[in-house]
Design a protein around this motif. Sequence first.
Motif, mmCIF file in Angstrom:
data_model
loop_
_atom_site.group_PDB
_atom_site.id
_atom_site.type_symbol
_atom_site.label_atom_id
_atom_site.label_comp_id
_atom_site.label_asym_id
_atom_site.label_seq_id
_atom_site.Cartn_x
_atom_site.Cartn_y
_atom_site.Cartn_z
ATOM 1 N N VAL A 1 0.852 -1.181 0.000
ATOM 2 C CA VAL A 1 0.000 0.000 0.000
ATOM 3 C C VAL A 1 0.881 1.222 0.000
ATOM 4 O O VAL A 1 2.043 1.164 0.376
ATOM 5 C CB VAL A 1 -0.936 0.029 1.220
ATOM 6 N N ASN A 2 0.314 2.367 -0.407
ATOM 7 C CA ASN A 2 1.147 3.553 -0.487
ATOM 8 C C ASN A 2 1.281 4.182 0.890
ATOM 9 O O ASN A 2 0.649 3.773 1.854
ATOM 10 C CB ASN A 2 0.599 4.538 -1.521
ATOM 11 N N ALA A 3 2.134 5.222 0.953
ATOM 12 C CA ALA A 3 2.528 5.754 2.268
ATOM 13 C C ALA A 3 1.353 6.420 2.953
ATOM 14 O O ALA A 3 1.207 6.354 4.176
ATOM 15 C CB ALA A 3 3.671 6.746 2.113
ATOM 16 N N ARG A 4 0.492 7.072 2.164
ATOM 17 C CA ARG A 4 -0.582 7.799 2.813
ATOM 18 C C ARG A 4 -1.528 6.841 3.541
ATOM 19 O O ARG A 4 -2.023 7.160 4.616
ATOM 20 C CB ARG A 4 -1.359 8.618 1.787
ATOM 21 N N VAL A 5 -1.730 5.711 2.940
ATOM 22 C CA VAL A 5 -2.587 4.712 3.600
ATOM 23 C C VAL A 5 -2.007 4.337 4.950
ATOM 24 O O VAL A 5 -2.721 4.281 5.962
ATOM 25 C CB VAL A 5 -2.740 3.470 2.710
ATOM 26 N N ALA B 1 -0.061 2.674 -4.957
ATOM 27 C CA ALA B 1 -0.231 1.227 -5.030
ATOM 28 C C ALA B 1 -0.858 0.866 -6.378
ATOM 29 O O ALA B 1 -1.556 1.671 -6.961
ATOM 30 C CB ALA B 1 -1.139 0.756 -3.909
ATOM 31 N N PRO B 2 -0.590 -0.316 -6.857
ATOM 32 C CA PRO B 2 -1.279 -0.722 -8.088
ATOM 33 C C PRO B 2 -2.770 -0.741 -7.837
ATOM 34 O O PRO B 2 -3.209 -1.026 -6.748
ATOM 35 C CB PRO B 2 -0.728 -2.129 -8.356
ATOM 36 N N ALA B 3 -3.537 -0.405 -8.854
ATOM 37 C CA ALA B 3 -4.991 -0.420 -8.694
ATOM 38 C C ALA B 3 -5.392 -1.800 -8.214
ATOM 39 O O ALA B 3 -4.897 -2.794 -8.707
ATOM 40 C CB ALA B 3 -5.643 -0.097 -10.026
ATOM 41 N N VAL B 4 -6.287 -1.819 -7.251
ATOM 42 C CA VAL B 4 -6.573 -3.090 -6.601
ATOM 43 C C VAL B 4 -7.052 -4.103 -7.632
ATOM 44 O O VAL B 4 -8.136 -3.992 -8.161
ATOM 45 C CB VAL B 4 -7.636 -2.918 -5.517
ATOM 46 N N SER B 5 -6.207 -5.041 -7.906
ATOM 47 C CA SER B 5 -6.529 -5.970 -8.981
ATOM 48 C C SER B 5 -7.352 -7.113 -8.441
ATOM 49 O O SER B 5 -7.381 -7.373 -7.250
ATOM 50 C CB SER B 5 -5.227 -6.490 -9.597
ATOM 51 N N ALA B 6 -7.986 -7.765 -9.369
ATOM 52 C CA ALA B 6 -8.876 -8.841 -8.961
ATOM 53 C C ALA B 6 -8.084 -10.043 -8.504
ATOM 54 O O ALA B 6 -8.341 -10.619 -7.455
ATOM 55 C CB ALA B 6 -9.799 -9.208 -10.114
#
Lengths: 374, 208, 322
Positions: free
Chosen positions: A98-102, B182-187
């Motif tokens: 997940v990215n840093a902001r999360v 983050a990569p788009a939440v993939s299936a």
Amino acid sequence: MTEIIAKEGLRSEELIVNMGPQHPSTHGVLYLELRLDGEIVVDCRPHIGYLHRSCEKIAENRTYIQFVPFTDRLDYLGSMNNNLGYVLAVEKLLNLQVNARVSYVRTIIAELNRIASHLVSLGTFAQDLGAYATPMFYCFRDREKIVELFDEICGGRLTYNYMRIGGVQTELPAHADKYIKDFIKYERQKLQEYNELLTYNAIFLSRTKKIGILKPEVAINYSVTGPMLRASGVKWDVRKDEPYMLYDQFKFDVPIGKVGDSWDRFKVRLDEIGESLKIVEQAIQGIPAGNAVAKVNKVFKAPPSESYMRTENPRGELGFYLVSDGGLKPYRNKIRSPSFSNLAVLPSIVRGLNVSDMVCVLGSTDIVMGEIDR
Amino acid sequence: MEKIFRKIKNAYLGMISLFIGMRVTIKNYFAPSVTLEYPIKKKKMAPNFRGMVDLKPEACVICYQCIKICPVAALDLTHKQMVADGKKKNEITKFTYNAELCCFCGLCDEICPTDAIFMNKMYEVSVYDHNQVMNIDLMNENKYKHVDANYSLAAEIKINDLNTVGIIQKSPVAPVAAVAAAPAVSAVVSPTPAPEAPKPTSTNKETA
Amino acid sequence: MIDPLSVQVRSMVINSSVILGFISISAMFLIWWERKVSAHIQNRLGPMIVGWHGSLQSIADTVKLLLKENIVPAGADKMIWWLAPFFVVVPSVMAFVTIPFARNFVVHDLNVGILFITSITSVCVLGIFMAGWGSNNKYSLLGGMRSAAQIISYEVPLLLSVVVVIMEAGTLSMQGIIQAQEHGWFILKPNLAIAFVIYFISSTAEVNRVPFDIPEAESELGAGYHTEYTGMKFAMFFVAEYTNLFIVSAVAATLFLGGWQGPFLPSVFWFLLKSYGIIFLSMWVRWTLPRVRMDQMMGFAWKFLTPVALLNLLISGWFMLR
């Protein structure tokens, strides 16, 4: 169940008293079977299971995202931390970054929830000792500020369902920055007040010092974690020793106690509120811009593997063990709850105490039955 | 002799601690109270508050996402196909909601693609008859009138427009120190080897 | 020239009816005031709806208590159980005979006034013990015995501190003690200030209030000696507790703060102001401090308060003889 015979041999004048499951000072539905000799507790046997809701079996029939509301109801005083633990376990299973902001948003929310949970613990502990509700009202007044913020963010006051796989449910509102900074200033003043009102109060000291001493070896043998372990002098905090999210980038101390009595447990929790305030302060200053929201429509099949993720709950080390067999739903979801082990150590520390002292020790272990029974 | 002096000092300090505690209490005596005098004064709930489930019938596209995501199976939907003007159209026959089973998690609200099903701001929902909470007909405009006489679907829809749950920030400002998104939440996520090992313990710079 | 007997009797009857009326109103007022004081300390509002700021709440509670079902516990010793509330209320009311409300308003100023008050309030112990025994409930019995032990232990420092006042004033009569304070209240003298502190602590234990309320504590196992009482009998215990509180505060105001003495305003006003001031102090202590454990409480009484009180008595006596 093995019979526990007191050291002096079988006493025939022992009085067996049932404390609970409904009692004003057992926190939740806990049934304690006490054997008293006069007023001294000879043995104490906790019976649990009154709040069992087969949470782990339900998890086998729900998809990963559907289970998050169920984790709310485990340790209902620290719901955000439970959500976080479960979501981190799923992300570990999927190897998802997940990215840093999360991570920053999750840290702020989880630490605020830790403060709220410790406030409840302090307030109810003081009430068990007989300080008739005044410290409890002060703690709940402070907690109300946190809970109102959570209400505005996610819509719930006790069960939040906030963490999502890959992010969080809602973005922080625009006024959250100022609100949290004001709250930090306010709470630091109030910590000073709690120290004046309770911690160094002569009557409080005489009621809690040297009561319920838990030795470090005994604590480690029973796998006690959290503030109970730290009060006995063992420096173990999952946030420092196995850091997850971004905890290794924040500067905070881990308060430990010296003796392991009830006063140390109280003081450790009070100091932890101060440390959490430090973490929130650093996080709210350094939070990067970006997107923290993750949408819900995730129907995914996890690869066949397993993961165990441990996080620091306000009560100790919360662990989620997920086993996936490649389907939509987990094959097994085992929850390691900290209060279960913390309660298990209770019989060995209350032998020889008065009934009033036993109530005090039970309050200082800070258990939540939802977590023990699941 | 020293012991007696120590006892006297302890007693004195003990008395002083009691007075300090009493000073805290008297300061709070004169502080304003934080009570909201309910039910004379009621609080308006924030737009994100999760009350009872509500529905905009014309916006529902009968995709069944809310039924599938509900963790406790509190929603029940059936539809039928109708032919109108030569075109096939789906129409809801029954959409009921069991408030007894509902855990108020808000997942149905988040997943609905058209925001047809949403959570209104009612929190005073006591009824005398059990059936009134077990089979709430979401298609009925006056479903909650018997619970709260001031209930109006239009007002709830208006408040719900301010709801920010699940809304992704439209224009994130590029910050100075940010990790790649983050990569788009993939299936489906590609199979991975063993889960990553935990990082080594950080420096323990703590004080007692 | 002593008044003829009929005039004395008539004034006694009038004064005592006024005082009986005052007691009932005062108990209700104290219950309301306690709730308001506790609420403001806890940042709340307390009762607000019934009457102006909830002032009629006590009347509503009394009506509710009157309507409660009267449950007699099975196996209880009927006579003792029934008599216990009387043994608690009657001595409290009787102690009002010598309390001087104003310059000319006292039912009968006995010349052993203070001795009468302390001895009569000791009879309350009997009532508590009877309540504990008659309930046929082992927790009530425990609560009753603890309460009796507590009250008896704390009477010793109480009386020792009162003796210092008597030595200073030279008389046992209440009006006499007030008159001996014409040149300055007794609390301004250092040995009497210490006596005031000891008196205040002991009287808090006498009335079973926090921090000494083990017999009534809810989070301990036993729920106290008045568990088995419902309705009006329970109300009697409650009224007796608040009346006792008023008595010990009124005695403190008389012995240490000069009773009804004060400039400009009528003397009854000063008396009530001082008494209720000490009651406020007692309430303030109640809502701040946690409870003391039973053995710590007894240890405190016998190992700390009594030696300090004796030492105080010794030193004041020595200074007086010089």
